[in-house]
Motif scaffolding. Structure first.
Motif: not given
Length: 222
Positions: A31-38
């Motif tokens: 998650t330090d590279v890619i993370d998201y809300d939806y």
């Protein structure tokens, strides 16, 4: 804390394409590279037709991805396959779910993405419509689109003979081409194809992908 990506989605095959790829990328890179809300869009309320959403996607459809980390201002991507390509080109630095730009493997990847995006999705979507949403019973529509969906499954079955995944040397590797088709095929019964007995390679491929923890996580969103 606001996360770098925001996904507008719903519980549909096209929505699950993006959430499963996002979860696979999170599992691969952290998650330090890619993370998201939806944010869930309830399609029956027509929120996707409201002016604020049309400003994001003039076509008024989910999914839509907003990259809030993009500089100098957020960048919006619509169309599920376009979102998948955007995600791997920006975040899949090791090419775990794609192939080098300009390679034969990348060309094959694109071919199978376009096959599903232009074939399986639209044809199976019409099968779903005529079987579950049409205001009147139209046997020809049900027959036409169910048979075409089955024909396309036959194409997948041919490709998957002796393979685990659609693209890559040997038995292949999991790529966005697989995750672009998988969410549709898993709903084969809704399209009137009760079993995949006639397509054993597709059944094995479907089971293989469905058992992945990241895929399970993606199918739980929204």
């Amino acid at each position: 804390m606001t996360k770098p990506l925001l996904l507008y989605t719903s519980s549909t095959p096209n929505g699950y394409k993006v959430s499963t790829v996002l979860e696979e990328l999170k599992a691969a890179y952290g998650t330090d590279v890619i993370d998201y809300d939806y944010e869930k869009i309830v399609l029956s309320t027509n929120r996707q037709k409201e002016p604020w959403f049309i400003a994001l996607n003039p076509n008024g459809r989910i999914p839509v991805l907003v990259d809030r980390s993009h500089k100098p201002s957020p960048f919006t991507v619509f169309e599920s396959a376009a979102i998948l390509l955007y995600l791997v080109r920006k975040y899949d630095s090791e090419g775990r779910f794609t192939f080098p730009t300009g390679s034969d493997e990348e060309s094959e990847l694109l071919q199978w993405i376009f096959f599903a995006h232009g074939g399986i999705g639209p044809m199976q979507g019409q099968a779903h419509h005529f079987r579950h949403a049409a205001p009147e019973d139209i046997p020809y529509g049900k027959k036409r689109y169910t048979e075409e969906t089955a024909r396309l499954y036959g194409v997948l079955n041919i490709r998957l003979e002796g393979r685990d995944y659609l693209v890559g040397p040997g038995r292949g590797k999991l790529t966005i081409a697989d995750l672009n088709a998988f969410p549709w095929v898993r709903l084969h019964q809704k399209a009137g194809i009760e079993t995949l007995d006639a397509f054993p390679n597709v059944q094995a491929w479907l089971n293989r992908i469905a058992e992945r923890p990241a895929v399970k996580a993606g199918l739980a969103i929204p």
